[in-house]
Design a protein around this motif. Structure first.
Motif, PDB file in Angstrom:
ATOM      1  N   TYR A 368       0.833  -1.203   0.000  1.00 15.18           N
ATOM      2  CA  TYR A 368       0.000   0.000   0.000  1.00 15.18           C
ATOM      3  C   TYR A 368       0.868   1.255   0.000  1.00 15.18           C
ATOM      4  O   TYR A 368       0.617   2.215  -0.738  1.00 15.18           O
ATOM      5  N   MET A 369       1.933   1.246   0.809  1.00 15.13           N
ATOM      6  CA  MET A 369       2.774   2.429   0.920  1.00 15.13           C
ATOM      7  C   MET A 369       3.598   2.673  -0.340  1.00 15.13           C
ATOM      8  O   MET A 369       3.901   3.816  -0.672  1.00 15.13           O
ATOM      9  N   GLN A 370       3.976   1.620  -1.053  1.00 11.34           N
ATOM     10  CA  GLN A 370       4.697   1.824  -2.315  1.00 11.34           C
ATOM     11  C   GLN A 370       3.882   2.665  -3.279  1.00 11.34           C
ATOM     12  O   GLN A 370       4.400   3.600  -3.907  1.00 11.34           O
ATOM     13  N   VAL A 371       2.607   2.338  -3.412  1.00  9.31           N
ATOM     14  CA  VAL A 371       1.736   3.098  -4.305  1.00  9.31           C
ATOM     15  C   VAL A 371       1.604   4.535  -3.814  1.00  9.31           C
ATOM     16  O   VAL A 371       1.689   5.500  -4.593  1.00  9.31           O
ATOM     17  N   ALA A 372       1.398   4.693  -2.505  1.00  8.99           N
ATOM     18  CA  ALA A 372       1.230   6.037  -1.939  1.00  8.99           C
ATOM     19  C   ALA A 372       2.478   6.885  -2.153  1.00  8.99           C
ATOM     20  O   ALA A 372       2.387   8.074  -2.498  1.00  8.99           O
ATOM     21  N   VAL A 373       3.654   6.306  -1.961  1.00  9.49           N
ATOM     22  CA  VAL A 373       4.908   7.060  -2.085  1.00  9.49           C
ATOM     23  C   VAL A 373       5.153   7.479  -3.529  1.00  9.49           C
ATOM     24  O   VAL A 373       5.473   8.643  -3.813  1.00  9.49           O
ATOM     25  N   PHE A 374       5.015   6.540  -4.470  1.00  9.74           N
ATOM     26  CA  PHE A 374       5.229   6.881  -5.882  1.00  9.74           C
ATOM     27  C   PHE A 374       4.246   7.956  -6.333  1.00  9.74           C
ATOM     28  O   PHE A 374       4.613   8.885  -7.054  1.00  9.74           O
ATOM     29  N   THR A 375       2.994   7.834  -5.916  1.00  9.06           N
ATOM     30  CA  THR A 375       1.988   8.819  -6.322  1.00  9.06           C
ATOM     31  C   THR A 375       2.302  10.184  -5.742  1.00  9.06           C
ATOM     32  O   THR A 375       2.168  11.216  -6.418  1.00  9.06           O
ATOM     33  N   TRP A 376       2.716  10.216  -4.487  1.00 11.27           N
ATOM     34  CA  TRP A 376       3.048  11.493  -3.841  1.00 11.27           C
ATOM     35  C   TRP A 376       4.188  12.185  -4.577  1.00 11.27           C
ATOM     36  O   TRP A 376       4.135  13.387  -4.831  1.00 11.27           O
ATOM     37  N   ILE A 377       5.235  11.439  -4.923  1.00  3.83           N
ATOM     38  CA  ILE A 377       6.372  12.032  -5.639  1.00  3.83           C
ATOM     39  C   ILE A 377       5.938  12.533  -7.016  1.00  3.83           C
ATOM     40  O   ILE A 377       6.278  13.646  -7.431  1.00  3.83           O
ATOM     41  N   GLN A 378       5.164  11.726  -7.736  1.00  5.99           N
ATOM     42  CA  GLN A 378       4.752  12.093  -9.093  1.00  5.99           C
ATOM     43  C   GLN A 378       3.861  13.326  -9.106  1.00  5.99           C
ATOM     44  O   GLN A 378       3.881  14.101 -10.073  1.00  5.99           O
ATOM     45  N   ARG A 379       3.073  13.517  -8.060  1.00 10.13           N
ATOM     46  CA  ARG A 379       2.214  14.701  -8.004  1.00 10.13           C
ATOM     47  C   ARG A 379       2.961  15.933  -7.525  1.00 10.13           C
ATOM     48  O   ARG A 379       2.554  17.057  -7.812  1.00 10.13           O
ATOM     49  N   ARG A 380       4.034  15.735  -6.797  1.00  8.20           N
ATOM     50  CA  ARG A 380       4.722  16.866  -6.187  1.00  8.20           C
ATOM     51  C   ARG A 380       5.788  17.476  -7.095  1.00  8.20           C
ATOM     52  O   ARG A 380       6.006  18.686  -7.088  1.00  8.20           O
ATOM     53  N   VAL A 381       6.450  16.647  -7.883  1.00 11.36           N
ATOM     54  CA  VAL A 381       7.638  17.089  -8.629  1.00 11.36           C
ATOM     55  C   VAL A 381       7.237  17.550 -10.029  1.00 11.36           C
ATOM     56  O   VAL A 381       6.427  16.894 -10.697  1.00 11.36           O
ATOM     57  N   PRO A 382       7.793  18.668 -10.519  1.00  7.90           N
ATOM     58  CA  PRO A 382       7.517  19.098 -11.888  1.00  7.90           C
ATOM     59  C   PRO A 382       7.943  18.025 -12.888  1.00  7.90           C
ATOM     60  O   PRO A 382       8.973  17.371 -12.697  1.00  7.90           O
ATOM     61  N   PRO A 383       7.173  17.821 -13.953  1.00  7.78           N
ATOM     62  CA  PRO A 383       7.500  16.757 -14.910  1.00  7.78           C
ATOM     63  C   PRO A 383       8.913  16.857 -15.479  1.00  7.78           C
ATOM     64  O   PRO A 383       9.552  15.829 -15.702  1.00  7.78           O
ATOM     65  N   HIS A 384       9.414  18.074 -15.700  1.00  8.75           N
ATOM     66  CA  HIS A 384      10.755  18.179 -16.296  1.00  8.75           C
ATOM     67  C   HIS A 384      11.871  17.839 -15.313  1.00  8.75           C
ATOM     68  O   HIS A 384      13.036  17.750 -15.706  1.00  8.75           O
ATOM     69  N   MET A 385      11.527  17.608 -14.016  1.00  6.17           N
ATOM     70  CA  MET A 385      12.499  17.183 -13.022  1.00  6.17           C
ATOM     71  C   MET A 385      12.237  15.756 -12.541  1.00  6.17           C
ATOM     72  O   MET A 385      12.949  15.252 -11.667  1.00  6.17           O
ATOM     73  N   MET A 386      11.229  15.106 -13.118  1.00  2.00           N
ATOM     74  CA  MET A 386      10.787  13.818 -12.594  1.00  2.00           C
ATOM     75  C   MET A 386      11.862  12.745 -12.724  1.00  2.00           C
ATOM     76  O   MET A 386      12.074  11.936 -11.814  1.00  2.00           O
ATOM     77  N   GLY A 387      12.551  12.688 -13.870  1.00  3.05           N
ATOM     78  CA  GLY A 387      13.560  11.656 -14.072  1.00  3.05           C
ATOM     79  C   GLY A 387      14.658  11.723 -13.026  1.00  3.05           C
ATOM     80  O   GLY A 387      15.059  10.707 -12.447  1.00  3.05           O
ATOM     81  N   ARG A 388      15.165  12.944 -12.762  1.00  3.53           N
ATOM     82  CA  ARG A 388      16.226  13.088 -11.776  1.00  3.53           C
ATOM     83  C   ARG A 388      15.732  12.768 -10.366  1.00  3.53           C
ATOM     84  O   ARG A 388      16.439  12.123  -9.579  1.00  3.53           O
TER      85      ARG A 388
END
Length: 456
Positions: A368-388
């Motif tokens: 459950y937490m894996q999904v929550a963590v990945f989603t939180w990061i993906q929503r928080r970080v600008p797309p052009h910085m997501m890879g880094r």
């Protein structure tokens, strides 16, 4: 007025997600075939666990060392383009490995000797070095494939779809970790023995060949995915002369450091990975061997943990918003306390079913937490910085956890398994409690689906 379409049904109708789901399922299953076939190839070729360890190290080292560079290239050239190239690179390497195994070993004819025994010895030696080289190449490709694969969702799906999409894709990965090893073992058993220099060569070649095909098919499905308009995010305006890769990596590290929430979470996860993450990789096999006396018991323990992870990911995909706490940081710390409490008694179990129940619960919380963590990061970080950002996140676990694993192996020379599990669980509880009491981490809030503004 017609009832609104359920979010899950809407996601499954999204062509981008459907292509990603199909290609991802095929690629993940192929990955599992190689994860079983490659160690088996080395053991059948040499019978030497040291050689097996070197192959694993050669795959892990470039992945850990270069993943930050991979993240910078993902942001510069788009996740889709880098992921596509990494799939083709993997396909080429696996095709070479398939041909190598089909030939049992490359024939070495040298004029310097006519001795059959010397020729065969040289033959096996050259084969092993080729396996080393191909293992290194596979690890190198993963250094670019992992950050691109974890960064592509925000480019092709709406923010409100990310949580369910992550849950379904991670659940699919968990399913392949259950089915893939069984399929690999079946292929090796049914294909029979080639009778050549490498035992089980036909089955091994079939496993590598299917993984090669899986990369080609998933590359074709990825080509069908289209980035959303404006999904590249707000990149710096002066991008006519993009910075060097190293400066781009530095910019990613600086961005994570400036964002208080990211800095707190990444620092906490790094400490947990260093002190606890790798320990379980060593402790669980030792538990199956020492207390439960069998590889079958170890397999059942891992299967229980995998089933729990699958259930937790499914819960996040189906009812994530209803189960989610307002405080993301508080949810992370509470989950770690629960996992620590479940880990502590593992070293004192006397039967497989006891360990399976504990690891089933650990897997459910972790999934459950894996999904929550990945989603939180993906929503928080600008797309052009997501890879880094994702490469830094993955480096925490791929770079620090192996250090923990090596220390754990040394510790087990002096302490018992019961002490290791009790101490590891207690340490995890203590780290989460200290973070709760003495840092602002517990106040980090869950990002809403529409909140893509960044907090600094």
């Amino acid at each position: 007025m017609a009832a609104s379409e359920p979010p899950r049904a809407k996601l499954l109708r999204d062509p981008n997600f459907r292509w990603l789901l199909r290609g991802g399922a095929i690629s993940m299953l192929g990955d599992q075939l190689t994860m079983i076939a490659l160690p088996w190839l080395v053991l059948k070729l040499t019978g030497d666990t040291l050689a097996l360890g070197l192959v694993i190290a050669l795959m892990s080292a470039p992945r850990a060392l270069l993943i930050l560079i991979g993240g910078a290239l993902v942001d510069r050239h788009s996740p889709k383009r880098v992921l596509m190239l990494s799939k083709y690179a993997n396909a080429v390497l696996l095709a070479m490995l398939t041909l190598l195994v089909l030939n049992n070993a490359p024939t070495l004819t040298l004029a310097i000797t006519s001795s059959l025994s010397v020729t065969l010895a040289l033959n096996a030696q050259v084969t092993l070095w080729l396996v080393y080289a191909l293992a290194f190449g596979l690890g190198l490709a993963q250094a670019f494939g992992i950050p691109s694969g974890t960064s592509i969702l925000p480019r092709v799906l709406a923010p409100q779809q990310l949580e369910q999409a992550n849950g379904m894709l991670m659940g699919m990965r968990q399913l392949t970790t259950l089915a893939g090893p069984l399929l690999a073992a079946l292929l090796i058993a049914l294909a029979g023995d080639s009778g050549g220099a490498v035992r089980d060569a036909r089955g091994l070649a079939l496993a590598f060949g299917l993984d090669c095909a899986s990369f080609l098919i998933s590359a074709w499905t990825l080509a069908k995915v289209r980035e959303l308009p404006g999904a590249a995010g707000t990149a710096p305006a002066n991008n006519a002369h993009p910075p060097s890769v190293w400066r781009a990596v530095g910019a990613g590290l600086a961005m994570v450091w400036r964002d208080t929430a990211l800095r707190l979470c990444f620092s906490y996860w790094g400490i947990v990975a260093l002190f606890i993450g790798g320990a379980m990789q060593v402790a669980l096999p030792a538990l199956g061997n020492e207390r439960l006396h069998g590889a079958t018991a170890f397999g059942l323990l891992m299967a229980a943990n995998g089933a729990g992870s699958l259930a937790g990911m499914a819960a996040a995909a189906i009812a994530g918003a209803r189960l989610r706490m307002a405080s993301f940081g508080g949810m992370v710390l509470l989950a770690d306390m629960i996992v620590g409490a479940l880990v502590m008694p593992l070293g004192r179990i006397n039967s497989t079913w006891q360990g399976a129940l504990l690891l089933l619960a650990v897997g459910a919380v972790s999934g459950y937490m894996q999904v929550a963590v990945f989603t939180w990061i993906q929503r928080r970080v600008p797309p052009h910085m997501m890879g880094r950002t994702m490469s830094i996140f993955m480096f925490i676990f791929m770079g620090l956890a192996p250090l923990s694993a090596s220390v754990t192996g040394w510790l087990l020379q002096s302490i018992t398994l019961a002490q290791l599990f009790a101490g590891g669980g207690a340490t995890l509880i203590a780290l989460a409690a200290l973070a709760w009491l003495f840092t602002p981490m517990r106040a980090i809030r869950t990002a809403s689906a529409t909140n893509t503004a960044r907090q600094h």
